[in-house]
Design an enzyme around this catalytic site. Structure first.
Site, PDB file in Angstrom:
ATOM      1  N   ARG A  67       0.876  -1.183   0.000  1.00 46.20           N
ATOM      2  CA  ARG A  67       0.000   0.000   0.000  1.00 46.20           C
ATOM      3  C   ARG A  67       0.901   1.216   0.000  1.00 46.20           C
ATOM      4  NH1 ARG A  67      -2.645   4.123   0.183  1.00 46.20           N
ATOM      5  NH2 ARG A  67      -4.791   4.319   0.876  1.00 46.20           N
ATOM      6  N   GLU A  75     -11.366   4.701  -5.388  1.00 42.57           N
ATOM      7  CA  GLU A  75     -11.572   3.252  -5.415  1.00 42.57           C
ATOM      8  C   GLU A  75     -12.078   2.791  -6.774  1.00 42.57           C
ATOM      9  OE1 GLU A  75     -10.898   0.899  -2.948  1.00 42.57           O
ATOM     10  OE2 GLU A  75      -9.862   2.657  -2.154  1.00 42.57           O
ATOM     11  N   ARG A 124      -0.663  -5.564   4.637  1.00 39.82           N
ATOM     12  CA  ARG A 124       0.067  -5.031   3.484  1.00 39.82           C
ATOM     13  C   ARG A 124       1.294  -4.259   3.955  1.00 39.82           C
ATOM     14  NH1 ARG A 124      -4.926  -1.819   0.838  1.00 39.82           N
ATOM     15  NH2 ARG A 124      -4.866  -1.047   2.959  1.00 39.82           N
TER      16      ARG A 124
END
Length: 182
Positions: A67, A75, A124
């Site tokens: 990330r 999104e 992440r």
């Protein structure tokens, strides 16, 4: 984008939060670090560009989801799966995804640098990403060109002020999502 605030309101909030970092109390000057341009040593290779702010990379033969720290892109659309509802793409999501791919497509050697916290709640890696061939600071470019907005989450705020400045410049220049998503 994962926030309830409108873009301008969100930018103002991030700017206020970012202003708390890097201030020299004695002089009132800011000490925002800036990345050094030029080729950098790669420590990963892009395996997939998931969306505008998430990539998969290979590090020492192991795939990791990354990330990009300090930024947020709109999104992309997701279909429902199991008990998770789907969603429509947000304004400029596909363009942000494509621009990220243009910067660091599959096979691109990159340098990942972490801040204080190495992983998010989803496991992440959190990283600042640089294209190895020329040192382009990908997180910054996404914001400066109008494909992302700043998203600073303590304590990973090394470049918070730089990202806010880049967003202000993008908004002033009316580029990217600043032009398309009013």
């Amino acid at each position: 984008m994962r926030r309830a605030l409108a873009l301008s309101g969100g930018l103002a909030l991030v700017a206020a939060l970012g202003a708390c970092d890097g201030d020299d109390a004695a002089t009132g000057a800011t000490t925002t670090p800036t990345p050094t341009p030029g080729a950098v040593e790669a420590n990963a290779v892009v395996d997939w560009v998931v969306d505008g702010d998430t990539i998969d990379v290979i590090i020492d033969g192991v795939e990791e989801r990354v990330r990009l720290t300090g930024i947020d892109t709109p999104e992309i659309a997701h279909e429902s799966s199991g008990d998770r509802p789907g969603n429509d793409a947000e304004c400029f999501a596909d363009a942000a995804h494509e621009y990220a791919r243009a910067l660091i497509d599959v096979g691109t050697p990159v340098r990942l640098e972490r801040d204080v916290v190495a992983r998010d709640d989803y496991g992440r890696l959190l990283a600042y990403v640089y294209r190895a061939s020329d040192g382009i600071f990908v997180n910054y470019e996404l914001v400066r060109q109008g494909y992302a907005t700043p998203l600073s989450i303590e304590p990973n705020t090394t470049y918070a002020e730089l990202m806010v400045d880049a967003a202000r410049d993008a908004e002033r220049d009316d580029v990217g999502l600043w032009a398309a998503c009013r």
